[in-house]
Design a protein around this motif. Structure first.
Motif, PDB file in Angstrom:
ATOM      1  N   GLY A  94       0.815  -1.208   0.000  1.00  0.00           N
ATOM      2  CA  GLY A  94       0.000   0.000   0.000  1.00  0.00           C
ATOM      3  C   GLY A  94       0.847   1.255   0.000  1.00  0.00           C
ATOM      4  N   SER A  95       1.996   1.224   0.726  1.00  0.00           N
ATOM      5  CA  SER A  95       2.846   2.409   0.780  1.00  0.00           C
ATOM      6  C   SER A  95       3.507   2.669  -0.558  1.00  0.00           C
ATOM      7  CB  SER A  95       3.904   2.240   1.875  1.00  0.00           C
ATOM      8  OG  SER A  95       4.748   1.137   1.562  1.00  0.00           O
ATOM      9  N   VAL A  96       3.840   1.579  -1.335  1.00  0.00           N
ATOM     10  CA  VAL A  96       4.450   1.745  -2.645  1.00  0.00           C
ATOM     11  C   VAL A  96       3.476   2.391  -3.606  1.00  0.00           C
ATOM     12  CG1 VAL A  96       5.422   0.522  -4.633  1.00  0.00           C
ATOM     13  CG2 VAL A  96       6.039  -0.163  -2.312  1.00  0.00           C
ATOM     14  N   ALA A  97       2.180   2.082  -3.426  1.00  0.00           N
ATOM     15  CA  ALA A  97       1.172   2.615  -4.341  1.00  0.00           C
ATOM     16  C   ALA A  97       0.898   4.094  -4.098  1.00  0.00           C
ATOM     17  CB  ALA A  97      -0.126   1.826  -4.216  1.00  0.00           C
ATOM     18  N   ASN A  98       1.327   4.618  -2.929  1.00  0.00           N
ATOM     19  CA  ASN A  98       1.086   6.021  -2.629  1.00  0.00           C
ATOM     20  C   ASN A  98       1.895   6.923  -3.544  1.00  0.00           C
ATOM     21  OD1 ASN A  98      -0.658   5.356  -0.553  1.00  0.00           O
ATOM     22  ND2 ASN A  98       0.966   5.374   1.004  1.00  0.00           N
ATOM     23  N   VAL A  99       1.489   8.189  -3.625  1.00  0.00           N
ATOM     24  CA  VAL A  99       2.203   9.162  -4.451  1.00  0.00           C
ATOM     25  C   VAL A  99       3.570   9.431  -3.839  1.00  0.00           C
ATOM     26  CG1 VAL A  99       2.131  11.497  -5.396  1.00  0.00           C
ATOM     27  CG2 VAL A  99       0.017  10.203  -5.140  1.00  0.00           C
ATOM     28  N   SER A 100       4.593   9.455  -4.660  1.00  0.00           N
ATOM     29  CA  SER A 100       5.952   9.652  -4.173  1.00  0.00           C
ATOM     30  C   SER A 100       6.208  11.122  -3.871  1.00  0.00           C
ATOM     31  CB  SER A 100       6.956   9.149  -5.216  1.00  0.00           C
ATOM     32  OG  SER A 100       6.852   9.919  -6.413  1.00  0.00           O
ATOM     33  N   ALA A 101       7.290  11.385  -3.137  1.00  0.00           N
ATOM     34  CA  ALA A 101       7.643  12.756  -2.756  1.00  0.00           C
ATOM     35  C   ALA A 101       7.933  13.638  -3.968  1.00  0.00           C
ATOM     36  CB  ALA A 101       8.834  12.722  -1.799  1.00  0.00           C
ATOM     37  N   PRO A 102       8.699  13.150  -4.979  1.00  0.00           N
ATOM     38  CA  PRO A 102       8.924  13.988  -6.168  1.00  0.00           C
ATOM     39  C   PRO A 102       7.633  14.368  -6.874  1.00  0.00           C
ATOM     40  CG  PRO A 102      10.507  12.194  -6.100  1.00  0.00           C
ATOM     41  CD  PRO A 102       9.502  11.909  -5.035  1.00  0.00           C
ATOM     42  N   GLU A 103       6.672  13.445  -6.905  1.00  0.00           N
ATOM     43  CA  GLU A 103       5.387  13.755  -7.541  1.00  0.00           C
ATOM     44  C   GLU A 103       4.647  14.840  -6.778  1.00  0.00           C
ATOM     45  OE1 GLU A 103       3.753   9.815  -9.714  1.00  0.00           O
ATOM     46  OE2 GLU A 103       3.921   9.660  -7.549  1.00  0.00           O
ATOM     47  N   ILE A 104       4.706  14.776  -5.452  1.00  0.00           N
ATOM     48  CA  ILE A 104       4.047  15.783  -4.628  1.00  0.00           C
ATOM     49  C   ILE A 104       4.675  17.154  -4.874  1.00  0.00           C
ATOM     50  CG2 ILE A 104       3.606  16.546  -2.260  1.00  0.00           C
ATOM     51  CD1 ILE A 104       3.425  13.622  -1.451  1.00  0.00           C
ATOM     52  N   ILE A 105       6.006  17.196  -4.957  1.00  0.00           N
ATOM     53  CA  ILE A 105       6.709  18.461  -5.218  1.00  0.00           C
ATOM     54  C   ILE A 105       6.314  19.017  -6.580  1.00  0.00           C
ATOM     55  CG2 ILE A 105       8.978  19.491  -5.604  1.00  0.00           C
ATOM     56  CD1 ILE A 105      10.089  17.495  -3.575  1.00  0.00           C
ATOM     57  N   TRP A 106       6.225  18.125  -7.584  1.00  0.00           N
ATOM     58  CA  TRP A 106       5.835  18.574  -8.929  1.00  0.00           C
ATOM     59  C   TRP A 106       4.414  19.141  -8.918  1.00  0.00           C
ATOM     60  CZ3 TRP A 106       2.023  16.223 -12.175  1.00  0.00           C
ATOM     61  CH2 TRP A 106       1.939  16.797 -13.445  1.00  0.00           C
ATOM     62  N   ILE A 107       3.503  18.454  -8.237  1.00  0.00           N
ATOM     63  CA  ILE A 107       2.110  18.917  -8.183  1.00  0.00           C
ATOM     64  C   ILE A 107       2.021  20.266  -7.468  1.00  0.00           C
ATOM     65  CG2 ILE A 107      -0.165  18.430  -7.208  1.00  0.00           C
ATOM     66  CD1 ILE A 107       0.411  15.453  -7.652  1.00  0.00           C
ATOM     67  N   LEU A 108       2.764  20.405  -6.361  1.00  0.00           N
ATOM     68  CA  LEU A 108       2.753  21.680  -5.641  1.00  0.00           C
ATOM     69  C   LEU A 108       3.301  22.808  -6.510  1.00  0.00           C
ATOM     70  CD1 LEU A 108       3.931  20.615  -2.058  1.00  0.00           C
ATOM     71  CD2 LEU A 108       1.642  21.334  -2.773  1.00  0.00           C
ATOM     72  N   GLY A 109       4.354  22.498  -7.282  1.00  0.00           N
ATOM     73  CA  GLY A 109       4.913  23.502  -8.192  1.00  0.00           C
ATOM     74  C   GLY A 109       3.906  23.920  -9.246  1.00  0.00           C
TER      75      GLY A 109
END
Length: 265
Positions: A94-109
């Protein structure tokens, strides 16, 4: 092709256009660079692969191992094989399926960049709402002699320092309130410039450029393309106006541009 690969190949094209622009800025029509920027923009926005083995994407694709990997938003995420899943606890999968940190940074940007443009648009919209129609015989006569399929309206505002155009279906040319309304020559030069923007639908091109910048905010070359293409858009309009008015009008038109830049209209 994932986002990271699109951004990389787009950056290569932007770099090539920048070099060509620096070498041929005074040798070819400015509209040429708009076409080149458009090609780079298509590369940034549409995820297609070039079929040729000699393509940049082919070289990029060979350097990145993709076996056992999946891509999302340009980030590489490992794929767990079926036989491996049986030996991994459920909470780990389940943790692997979560959104990764780089993806979160990209979305915030993306969100921050879009917010910046949204605030700028809202500020401009308020300026447009507070503008007043212009009643001037010279302007009305000019509009009559330059008919278009879309009705053009000329308005004035004390909140703007230079002429600009907004609206697609019902375009509006917004002029500073300090404009010398008795100087018909200057008014005609300004209107001719803004008319080129209207006919070319440059406002739509600027919106698409802004969307590409929000998506590829992490790529400094996309920022460079945004500013250079906007500058080339203006120079192309100037070139088109001078071509229509004739070389004898170049001096007067250049003086008008200088006056607008220094706020002496």
């Amino acid at each position: 092709m994932n986002l990271l690969q699109m951004s990389f190949t787009g950056a290569v094209m932007i770099l090539a256009v920048t070099v060509i622009r620096a070498l041929a800025i005074n040798k070819v029509p400015k509209k040429t660079f708009l076409v080149l920027w458009g090609i780079a923009l298509v590369r940034l926005m549409i995820p297609f692969s070039l079929p040729s083995w000699f393509s940049i994407y082919s070289l990029w694709n060979r350097e990145i191992p993709t076996v056992g990997m999946n891509t999302a938003a340009g980030m590489l995420i490992p794929v767990i094989q079926a036989e491996q899943q049986a030996t991994i606890p459920h909470n780990t999968v389940g943790s692997v399926a979560n959104v990764s940190a780089p993806e979160i940074i990209w979305i915030l940007g993306c969100v921050l960049c879009a917010f910046f443009f949204a605030v700028a648009y809202w500020k401009s919209y308020k300026e447009f709402q507070m503008s007043l129609p212009v009643r001037n015989d010279g302007i009305e006569k000019w509009l009559e002699t330059h008919p278009t399929r879309r009705t053009i309206t000329v308005r004035q505002s004390s909140l703007v320092s230079s002429p600009l155009t907004y609206g697609v279906i019902h375009p509006v040319i917004l002029l500073p309130k300090t404009t010398d309304w008795n100087n018909e020559e200057t008014l005609h030069y300004v209107l001719a410039h803004e008319l080129v923007h209207i006919k070319r639908f440059d406002i739509i091109a600027k919106v698409v450029l802004a969307v590409a910048l929000c998506i590829h905010w992490f790529n400094p070359l996309v920022w460079l393309a945004f500013f250079l293409s906007s500058k080339d858009m203006e120079m192309s309009c100037d070139e088109s106006v001078i071509k229509k008015l004739g070389s004898e009008a170049k001096r007067g038109y250049s003086a008008t541009l200088l006056a607008l830049a220094t706020g002496r209209t």
